[in-house]
Scaffold this motif. Structure first.
Motif, PDB file in Angstrom:
ATOM      1  N   GLY A   1      -4.425   2.175  -9.115  1.00 52.52           N
ATOM      2  CA  GLY A   1      -4.610   1.784  -7.721  1.00 52.52           C
ATOM      3  C   GLY A   1      -4.827   2.953  -6.794  1.00 52.52           C
ATOM      4  N   GLY A   2      -5.394   2.681  -5.625  1.00 52.25           N
ATOM      5  CA  GLY A   2      -5.638   3.721  -4.635  1.00 52.25           C
ATOM      6  C   GLY A   2      -6.276   3.100  -3.413  1.00 52.25           C
ATOM      7  N   ILE A   3      -6.355   3.904  -2.377  1.00 51.20           N
ATOM      8  CA  ILE A   3      -6.974   3.435  -1.141  1.00 51.20           C
ATOM      9  C   ILE A   3      -8.308   4.157  -0.985  1.00 51.20           C
ATOM     10  CG2 ILE A   3      -6.715   3.242   1.365  1.00 51.20           C
ATOM     11  CD1 ILE A   3      -3.660   3.312   0.903  1.00 51.20           C
ATOM     12  N   ASP A   4      -9.382   3.400  -1.197  1.00 48.92           N
ATOM     13  CA  ASP A   4     -10.725   3.968  -1.205  1.00 48.92           C
ATOM     14  C   ASP A   4     -11.289   4.056   0.212  1.00 48.92           C
ATOM     15  OD1 ASP A   4     -10.807   4.045  -4.034  1.00 48.92           O
ATOM     16  OD2 ASP A   4     -11.397   1.932  -4.096  1.00 48.92           O
ATOM     17  N   ASN A   5     -11.841   5.199   0.544  1.00 48.19           N
ATOM     18  CA  ASN A   5     -12.534   5.379   1.818  1.00 48.19           C
ATOM     19  C   ASN A   5     -14.012   5.564   1.513  1.00 48.19           C
ATOM     20  OD1 ASN A   5     -10.273   5.874   4.053  1.00 48.19           O
ATOM     21  ND2 ASN A   5      -9.583   6.755   2.109  1.00 48.19           N
ATOM     22  N   LEU A   6     -14.793   4.521   1.790  1.00 45.05           N
ATOM     23  CA  LEU A   6     -16.164   4.452   1.282  1.00 45.05           C
ATOM     24  C   LEU A   6     -17.171   4.221   2.406  1.00 45.05           C
ATOM     25  CD1 LEU A   6     -15.303   1.961  -1.601  1.00 45.05           C
ATOM     26  CD2 LEU A   6     -15.965   4.357  -1.961  1.00 45.05           C
ATOM     27  N   ALA A   7     -18.316   4.849   2.252  1.00 47.59           N
ATOM     28  CA  ALA A   7     -19.416   4.564   3.176  1.00 47.59           C
ATOM     29  C   ALA A   7     -19.836   3.106   3.012  1.00 47.59           C
ATOM     30  CB  ALA A   7     -20.595   5.492   2.893  1.00 47.59           C
ATOM     31  N   LEU A   8     -20.250   2.507   4.120  1.00 52.50           N
ATOM     32  CA  LEU A   8     -20.666   1.102   4.093  1.00 52.50           C
ATOM     33  C   LEU A   8     -21.791   0.915   5.093  1.00 52.50           C
ATOM     34  CD1 LEU A   8     -20.007  -1.880   3.153  1.00 52.50           C
ATOM     35  CD2 LEU A   8     -18.590  -2.043   5.212  1.00 52.50           C
TER      36      LEU A   8
ATOM     37  N   VAL B   1      -8.009  -6.971 -10.323  1.00 53.01           N
ATOM     38  CA  VAL B   1      -7.551  -5.987  -9.340  1.00 53.01           C
ATOM     39  C   VAL B   1      -7.528  -6.655  -7.973  1.00 53.01           C
ATOM     40  CG1 VAL B   1      -7.958  -3.747  -8.266  1.00 53.01           C
ATOM     41  CG2 VAL B   1      -8.569  -4.097 -10.672  1.00 53.01           C
ATOM     42  N   TYR B   2      -6.356  -6.733  -7.357  1.00 52.76           N
ATOM     43  CA  TYR B   2      -6.231  -7.339  -6.034  1.00 52.76           C
ATOM     44  C   TYR B   2      -6.388  -6.272  -4.965  1.00 52.76           C
ATOM     45  CZ  TYR B   2      -4.755 -11.207  -8.833  1.00 52.76           C
ATOM     46  OH  TYR B   2      -4.737 -12.200  -9.783  1.00 52.76           O
ATOM     47  N   VAL B   3      -7.094  -6.640  -3.926  1.00 51.16           N
ATOM     48  CA  VAL B   3      -7.405  -5.657  -2.881  1.00 51.16           C
ATOM     49  C   VAL B   3      -7.146  -6.233  -1.491  1.00 51.16           C
ATOM     50  CG1 VAL B   3      -9.213  -4.632  -4.354  1.00 51.16           C
ATOM     51  CG2 VAL B   3      -9.857  -6.310  -2.613  1.00 51.16           C
TER      52      VAL B   3
ATOM     53  N   VAL C   1       0.825  -1.215   0.000  1.00 48.92           N
ATOM     54  CA  VAL C   1       0.000   0.000   0.000  1.00 48.92           C
ATOM     55  C   VAL C   1       0.857   1.263   0.000  1.00 48.92           C
ATOM     56  CG1 VAL C   1      -1.892  -1.168   1.206  1.00 48.92           C
ATOM     57  CG2 VAL C   1      -0.171   0.097   2.541  1.00 48.92           C
ATOM     58  N   SER C   2       2.187   1.091   0.073  1.00 53.22           N
ATOM     59  CA  SER C   2       3.036   2.264   0.341  1.00 53.22           C
ATOM     60  C   SER C   2       2.984   3.310  -0.766  1.00 53.22           C
ATOM     61  CB  SER C   2       4.482   1.812   0.577  1.00 53.22           C
ATOM     62  OG  SER C   2       5.011   1.198  -0.589  1.00 53.22           O
ATOM     63  N   LYS C   3       2.668   2.891  -1.985  1.00 59.39           N
ATOM     64  CA  LYS C   3       2.668   3.871  -3.093  1.00 59.39           C
ATOM     65  C   LYS C   3       1.266   4.209  -3.571  1.00 59.39           C
ATOM     66  CE  LYS C   3       7.290   2.740  -4.666  1.00 59.39           C
ATOM     67  NZ  LYS C   3       7.945   1.508  -5.119  1.00 59.39           N
ATOM     68  N   LEU C   4       0.266   3.754  -2.838  1.00 57.88           N
ATOM     69  CA  LEU C   4      -1.108   4.005  -3.279  1.00 57.88           C
ATOM     70  C   LEU C   4      -1.646   5.284  -2.636  1.00 57.88           C
ATOM     71  CD1 LEU C   4      -2.533   0.371  -2.946  1.00 57.88           C
ATOM     72  CD2 LEU C   4      -1.703   1.499  -5.021  1.00 57.88           C
ATOM     73  N   PRO C   5      -2.263   6.171  -3.419  1.00 54.65           N
ATOM     74  CA  PRO C   5      -2.824   7.394  -2.840  1.00 54.65           C
ATOM     75  C   PRO C   5      -4.115   7.099  -2.062  1.00 54.65           C
ATOM     76  CG  PRO C   5      -3.370   7.252  -5.168  1.00 54.65           C
ATOM     77  CD  PRO C   5      -2.450   6.082  -4.875  1.00 54.65           C
ATOM     78  N   SER C   6      -4.311   7.836  -0.968  1.00 57.29           N
ATOM     79  CA  SER C   6      -5.578   7.744  -0.241  1.00 57.29           C
ATOM     80  C   SER C   6      -6.621   8.582  -0.961  1.00 57.29           C
ATOM     81  CB  SER C   6      -5.402   8.272   1.192  1.00 57.29           C
ATOM     82  OG  SER C   6      -4.632   7.367   1.936  1.00 57.29           O
ATOM     83  N   LEU C   7      -7.770   7.977  -1.187  1.00 58.37           N
ATOM     84  CA  LEU C   7      -8.793   8.635  -2.009  1.00 58.37           C
ATOM     85  C   LEU C   7     -10.027   8.958  -1.171  1.00 58.37           C
ATOM     86  CD1 LEU C   7      -8.461   6.360  -5.181  1.00 58.37           C
ATOM     87  CD2 LEU C   7      -7.345   8.567  -4.736  1.00 58.37           C
TER      88      LEU C   7
END
Lengths: 237, 237
Positions: free
Chosen positions: B60-67, B106-108, B40-46
């Motif tokens: 790639g990116g780090i998704d912050n999503l409602a759940l 896409v691996y997550v 995750v070190s090079k993935l932007p927080s979104l």
């Protein structure tokens, strides 16, 4: 302080202690055990002939049972493979929580599994238990004295295809379940299926690589008890 | 041979090395990682606002999503509990294997999850990620440029009910899946469900005891991206 010449032994003993705690086991949220490890030391090994009674919670034992399955694999670049397997599995059943079918839960561990199959393209395929992970499960109390019950077992295996040089393993359980068992163990029961959804299978030689295949469907039939000689023949390979 | 006064440090360094290898991680059949750990070190927080395009494989990116989710629990002695949860999850998406929707896997990893719910009997219930196990998953290449795709993520969480003093955890994955996603990430998508069968939940205080409850059903809705402030408010508790 110990003498310098003891340091290696001391370190070795200490490390063995630390590693035995850190090794995969049933305890704790970080464990790679998929359930409780049951104590098999006092359970008798059970081979044919055995009398299996409907709607009865028998005392614990280690069942050696015929097993066959129909597995469907999907490889993204190579398509679908359907393979029939035949062999045996060994299930250690703890003593039931009560002696009544209606109220008894029974915790189990898969302690051995050996299946052989063949695919025209892939050649022979051997399925084995992966003992690195505790394969655990249970039967559920039926609720009433003569009602079918349910069972589940989270199974960790390897799929070895020697002609290809590849051995695959699952990191998420292959969940074997049966919604309507009438005896413990279920015998001569063709209604087992795996509850899986595109279950990833990894290459043992490259465990951190992407999944090499997916298990998409699995149906299984539990046969009857094997004789000791039959089981030994399967175990001998 | 080191000086005696270095032994403690040397041992400590060595043990840390050994333990970091023995600790739960993605590698190997005995691992408690339910898939690949992604870097995750090079993935932007979104965070919101983000433009999500259909049938596109974004970088790639780090998704912050409602759940939100609707969970059904079954406790053998206490019956069924249905609980609605609301909060957020954070999914680190690796770069897609290709830039084409038709061919991209896409691996997550699930890197955070916080949900709050309430039951009249049990009181408040907090769901949190269990970081002891790698919660891994993927989206699957759709095959054609404008076809819905599938995704799965094997999720390790804790359910804390502070009024009861009990925290439960799962040893088999809660498999969140969606059979028909049209974007990565899926947003405003109410079609998620967990693919589970009487999934055992264990008491964190007695991890080797029998399951205390079972998760029998779970449906979930992925909302949209949260703003940084919204996510921080949820993370602050």
């Amino acid at each position: 302080m110990t003498q310098p010449y003891d340091m290696g032994k001391q370190l070795g003993d200490f490390l063995r202690g630390v590693l035995s705690q850190a090794a995969p086991g049933p305890g704790g949220p970080g464990s790679s055990g998929w359930g409780r490890r049951i104590d098999v030391s006092k359970l008798p090994s059970l081979y044919a002939p055995q009398e299996v009674r409907r709607f009865t919670a028998p005392p614990g034992g280690i069942d050696n049972l015929a097993l066959s399955s129909h597995d469907v694999f999907w490889m993204p670049d190579r398509g679908e493979f359907q393979v029939d397997f035949d062999g045996y599995f060994q299930v250690a059943r703890d003593n039931p929580t009560t002696r009544e079918w209606a109220t008894a839960d029974v915790y189990v561990n898969l302690t051995d599994l050996r299946l052989k199959g063949h695919d025209d393209t892939l050649g022979p395929i051997n399925v084995r238990i992966n003992s690195d992970v505790v394969s655990a499960g249970q039967t559920f109390a039926a609720g009433t004295p003569e009602e079918a019950s349910k069972c589940r077992i989270a199974t960790s295996v390897t799929f070895e295809a020697p002609d290809t040089g590849v051995t695959l393993f699952n990191r998420e359980p292959v969940l074997l379940m049966n919604d309507a068992i009438e005896s413990i163990p279920p015998v001569e029961d063709p209604n087992g299926k795996a509850f899986i959804y595109r279950l990833p299978l990894y290459d043992r030689a490259q465990p951190d690589g992407p999944p090499m295949a997916y298990l998409t469907e699995l149906r299984y039939t539990v046969g009857n008890y094997l004789t000791f000689d039959q089981a030994e023949e399967i175990r001998a390979g």
